[in-house]
Design an enzyme around this catalytic site. Sequence first.
Site, mmCIF file in Angstrom:
data_model
loop_
_atom_site.group_PDB
_atom_site.id
_atom_site.type_symbol
_atom_site.label_atom_id
_atom_site.label_comp_id
_atom_site.label_asym_id
_atom_site.label_seq_id
_atom_site.Cartn_x
_atom_site.Cartn_y
_atom_site.Cartn_z
ATOM 1 N N LYS A 7 0.828 -1.211 0.000
ATOM 2 C CA LYS A 7 0.000 0.000 0.000
ATOM 3 C C LYS A 7 0.868 1.269 0.000
ATOM 4 O O LYS A 7 0.433 2.312 -0.472
ATOM 5 C CB LYS A 7 -0.909 0.035 1.224
ATOM 6 C CG LYS A 7 -1.788 -1.193 1.422
ATOM 7 C CD LYS A 7 -3.092 -1.084 0.691
ATOM 8 C CE LYS A 7 -4.139 -2.129 1.048
ATOM 9 N NZ LYS A 7 -3.741 -3.545 0.989
HETATM 10 C C1 PLP Z 1 -4.244 -4.634 0.423
HETATM 11 C C2 PLP Z 1 -3.443 -5.876 0.403
HETATM 12 C C3 PLP Z 1 -3.698 -6.916 -0.524
HETATM 13 C C4 PLP Z 1 -4.856 -6.879 -1.498
HETATM 14 O O1 PLP Z 1 -4.763 -5.883 -2.480
HETATM 15 P P1 PLP Z 1 -6.070 -5.397 -3.281
HETATM 16 O O2 PLP Z 1 -5.620 -4.268 -4.103
HETATM 17 O O3 PLP Z 1 -7.067 -4.987 -2.224
HETATM 18 O O4 PLP Z 1 -6.562 -6.557 -4.070
HETATM 19 C C5 PLP Z 1 -2.857 -8.014 -0.515
HETATM 20 N N1 PLP Z 1 -1.843 -8.114 0.369
HETATM 21 C C6 PLP Z 1 -1.572 -7.151 1.274
HETATM 22 C C7 PLP Z 1 -0.453 -7.348 2.225
HETATM 23 C C8 PLP Z 1 -2.352 -6.000 1.325
HETATM 24 O O5 PLP Z 1 -2.086 -5.050 2.241
#
Ligand code: PLP
Length: 467
Positions: free
Chosen positions: A112
């Site tokens: 993120k």
């Molecule tokens: C947010 C997240 C995901 C999923 O990503 P999306 O864009 O919501 O599909 C997978 N792994 C981690 C560690 C995340 O923080």
Amino acid sequence: MRYISTRGQAKSLTFSEVLLAGLADDGGLYMPEVWPEISREDLRRFRDLSYSDAATEIIGLFTGSDIPKAVLRNSLNQAYGSFRHKAVAPLYQLSGTDWLLELHHGPTLAFKDIALQWLGVVFDYVLKRKGERRTIIAATSGDTGAAAIHAFQASDAVDVFVLHPKDRLSEVQRRMMTIVRAPNIHNIAIDGSFDDCQAMVKAMFADDDFRSALKVSAINSINWARILAQMVYFITSAVALGAPNRALTYVVPTGNFGDIFAGFCAERIGLPVAMLAIANNDNDLLTNLLSDGQYRARKTIATSSPAMDIGNPSNFERLLFEESGRDDAQIQNWMAALGCGEGFEICPAVLQNIKRKFTAASASKEEVATKMRTIYEDYDLLVDPHTAVGLVAMEKLRRSRAIGDSVVTLATAHPAKFPELVKAATGQRPVLPARFDDLLGAQEFCTNLANDLDQVKSFIRQHARQE
Ligand SMILES: *Cc1c(COP(=O)(O)O)cnc(C)c1O
């Protein structure tokens, strides 16, 4: 470049307007009105660029004249200057045909950061230009809140309120948010679940008076700018591994469908991609959907990969829009059926389009734990549970010949963010990078509130500098 809504009823906006709006007025998600293109020559040229320079070129195709090129370049340099790996998103080779794409070298150790670090900088630029302030309200089950707080903690144009379910996060996840002391950052622990937090945020967004008084913005994964920033590492990694002369498969641990949709966008603008593989945990709506075409939102099941515990992946609407030939009337019907709790069936032609590029597999908690252990035994490498979901899916899909060789699995979080789960599976406790030495001892700043919308709203009204 202008942006239109997947539901066809909102007016088109510029990039900076879409950045601040998040969701469209008609409930839809913004999409570029036309897709720009990158040529094979461009892709070859990207091989010699730094991550930020490649990002400037790719993102610049979508921001156009709205963000001057020099400002864009500075914002990306600033965003990725906080990463602890010079390559920003480096590849780790597992075998002759398999790689991990490490997306966890940012300030909060999850992917993120890649989008939100940039959002923090570009939000500030756009708001200063407009002479405006904004209030960001987000619910988090762990990673989004921390990434948002670290991205906006230096901003004097934005106040951030993050709701998390009290006592439901790992200590590392919680402390990454609560030890930040800044006048614009507010952690709120709710006596309730993540779904309760999410429901309150949705209610606040649906309240027109509240939303306009506080100038509320959404930075969750439906914000187009996040998808845009995530497109970059699909392209830089593919180029490093031989694109455009080689088409890779990407396996993406999936929750809200933002990350993998960024891969779809990269393909849409000209990156050769073999397949995009959705990796689900027990919340496997999308894995089932690819076989039966049924979209039924479900209650989430708690797993060992909480960032993927999502029963209704919002960004899937964007894919339906594209694969239905941008049929916004059809999207409205489907979303209305979903809104009544009914769900819908994707028509065969659209499902066929989706299956041309997408495949999917899911991983149970047990399979995830076993995968963390065997990866440690075979490679002397610790991976986090989300990444392990990806590796289980990869193995299943390869065994069934749904995907071929040359596979990149996205490593979405650092193992030290989930120390207990990793230790239970492997016997090894992953070590936090040295910059987190103070994490467990530092003072926490957090307000505990009841699961009560009015209380939360009045707390935000009191503390937002907007009013
Ligand atoms: C947010 C997240 C995901 C999923 O990503 P999306 O864009 O919501 O599909 C997978 N792994 C981690 C560690 C995340 O923080």
